[in-house]
Enzyme design. Sequence first.
Site, PDB file in Angstrom:
ATOM      1  N   ASN A   1       1.612 -13.563  -4.966  1.00 40.57           N
ATOM      2  CA  ASN A   1       0.749 -15.077  -4.422  1.00 40.57           C
ATOM      3  C   ASN A   1       1.232 -15.592  -5.037  1.00 40.57           C
ATOM      4  OD1 ASN A   1      -1.097 -16.758  -4.068  1.00 40.57           O
ATOM      5  ND2 ASN A   1      -0.143 -16.319  -2.353  1.00 40.57           N
ATOM      6  N   VAL A   2       2.373 -16.681  -4.502  1.00 39.78           N
ATOM      7  CA  VAL A   2       2.263 -17.910  -5.419  1.00 39.78           C
ATOM      8  C   VAL A   2       2.418 -18.784  -4.355  1.00 39.78           C
ATOM      9  CG1 VAL A   2       4.260 -17.029  -7.342  1.00 39.78           C
ATOM     10  CG2 VAL A   2       5.024 -16.872  -5.158  1.00 39.78           C
ATOM     11  N   ARG A   3       1.736 -19.984  -4.273  1.00 38.59           N
ATOM     12  CA  ARG A   3       1.350 -20.995  -3.349  1.00 38.59           C
ATOM     13  C   ARG A   3       2.060 -21.960  -4.256  1.00 38.59           C
ATOM     14  NH1 ARG A   3      -2.855 -18.154  -5.481  1.00 38.59           N
ATOM     15  NH2 ARG A   3      -4.545 -19.201  -6.491  1.00 38.59           N
TER      16      ARG A   3
ATOM     17  N   HIS B   1      -0.067  -6.245  -5.299  1.00 39.21           N
ATOM     18  CA  HIS B   1      -0.967  -7.476  -5.079  1.00 39.21           C
ATOM     19  C   HIS B   1      -0.150  -9.055  -5.469  1.00 39.21           C
ATOM     20  CE1 HIS B   1      -3.071 -11.438  -4.719  1.00 39.21           C
ATOM     21  NE2 HIS B   1      -2.844 -11.038  -3.572  1.00 39.21           N
TER      22      HIS B   1
ATOM     23  N   GLY C   1      -7.486 -21.631  10.665  1.00 39.72           N
ATOM     24  CA  GLY C   1      -6.372 -20.899  11.835  1.00 39.72           C
ATOM     25  C   GLY C   1      -5.593 -20.293  11.910  1.00 39.72           C
TER      26      GLY C   1
ATOM     27  N   HIS D   1       1.334  -0.794   0.127  1.00 40.23           N
ATOM     28  CA  HIS D   1      -0.158   0.301   0.287  1.00 40.23           C
ATOM     29  C   HIS D   1       1.041   1.108  -0.092  1.00 40.23           C
ATOM     30  CE1 HIS D   1      -3.846  -2.284   0.773  1.00 40.23           C
ATOM     31  NE2 HIS D   1      -2.310  -2.728   1.179  1.00 40.23           N
TER      32      HIS D   1
END
Lengths: 299, 299
Positions: free
Chosen positions: B108-110, B106, B258, B96
């Site tokens: 993201n790698v997963r 933004h 969680g 930001h």
Amino acid sequence: MKPNAERVKEFLLHLQDEICQKLAAVDGGEFQEDNWQREAGGGGRSRVLRNGSIFEQAGVNFSHVHGDAMPASATAHRPELAGRSFEAMGVSLVVHPLNPFVPTSHANVRFFIAEKPGADPVWWFGGGFDLTPFYGFEEDAVHWHTTARDLCLPFGEDVYPKYKKWCDDYFYIKHRDEQRGIGGLFFDDLNTPDFDTAFRFMQAVGQGYTDAYLPIVERRKNTDYGVREREFQLYRRGRYVEFNLVWDRGTLFGLQTGGRTESILMSMPPLVRWEYSFEPKEGSPEAALKEFIQVRDWV
Amino acid sequence: MKPNAERVKEFLLHLQDEICQKLAAVDGGEFQEDNWQREAGGGGRSRVLRNGSIFEQAGVNFSHVHGDAMPASATAHRPELAGRSFEAMGVSLVVHPLNPFVPTSHANVRFFIAEKPGADPVWWFGGGFDLTPFYGFEEDAVHWHTTARDLCLPFGEDVYPKYKKWCDDYFYIKHRDEQRGIGGLFFDDLNTPDFDTAFRFMQAVGQGYTDAYLPIVERRKNTDYGVREREFQLYRRGRYVEFNLVWDRGTLFGLQTGGRTESILMSMPPLVRWEYSFEPKEGSPEAALKEFIQVRDWV
């Protein structure tokens, strides 16, 4: 007894008027009104007071919508109603005060009818009110809950404890393991002992809100505050946003049924802050909030 | 070929380092690091740079979690995986900037592995990056998407168009009928043609993010702005919050499993504004954003 939707609607419109008048009188500001239609059926009357002397924002919505099929958020726990056509009406409000010593408040009363051809209509009332302080004051919490208990008493001794607990259970921010505030009343699926009594209870809750809230506003509105208190208020408002957008069934119901987004999200605070891993200083008034909003018996 | 989770983890940790170094170099500020453990298994390394000269907040998370049963958010579209144990690792970041002329970004790698006794493990990669401008500049959008296209090319001509469209479809704010920004790349469930190639593609996306973003930051960081632009930025950040808390599967996955709330909600902007029924003045630069973020071909 058959449900009388017209009488409920009349009451709700009157309640919206009354609450707006009372809030405007305290603040000195004015509500702006928008009437809107919903493409899929129904519409509403949204009112908002902004940048008031007391209320940074107060949004008080009336809506009356209908549709061909109950949305998932309304039938998750009542699968027998899936697929029924429905009619929903209610008044919903959120007040975000400017002064961090004045708590944020929320109230809602609603009426549903679900119908299918060849069957009796299923109807129920729901509603409640709850308080979200930034700084805790015992006497405010006791007054809030005493008002709630007193309005419940004519309907039975068990009514307040039951709906107080339901409120605590509902306004729980699971991903924070935290209550949203100090609760109040929450009821749903109410269709006993008969339409008239259930309707009278819903009326008592709707009208009880200002009795519960306004004395607290009067008591705290002139308390001096500075940047520190304001920053803490903005930070805690983040929790309000998290609850409403992630967990609140009412918000999800509105967004899923193609409700008017601007009216639904009138509950969002006008200004909000997030701060990574913020922890108030031990022993500070800000740190005391954590203990204050634990579930407890206030009356 | 068998999935090699250790190699992926090593890459992800290295990627987090590299991205943090580059962002810190542009800003001049420093990342603060928190290592954390997850009760149900696994943990992570969260890094945040706050109140920088360029970045009001940049959060770059690494996490590696495992559990006994895939959560609902991860199996909704793959019911055959329900009940499997899982392992998930990734780097996720949101930046930001302070200056409203610098867009929010933004990436993201997963990597996921779902296992059950007696069956081959199911594994897949996912990721992408997307850009959310407050004021639209053609050349920035063209650069962003050209970088995305170029990194996809070695993997096939159809890769960029496919994942560009997936990104547009994903970052859509349904209750506003609005895109979150101008998109970029989004892919999921990638396990073809083989582990090595899929892994190389995920690496290319992870490393391509700074190539796509930093030139835009350099180009816009010194643009003058005033209260008007800042207010508009804070208002538009509200859309970011709405998308992430109501619609984003990654956020819901984290909260449902969680995950560490403070790390997941590092994506929240540090300061946000909501304004009931706000509409920018016709013909203003703010009004132009609506058109700018429509889905279109940028390269």
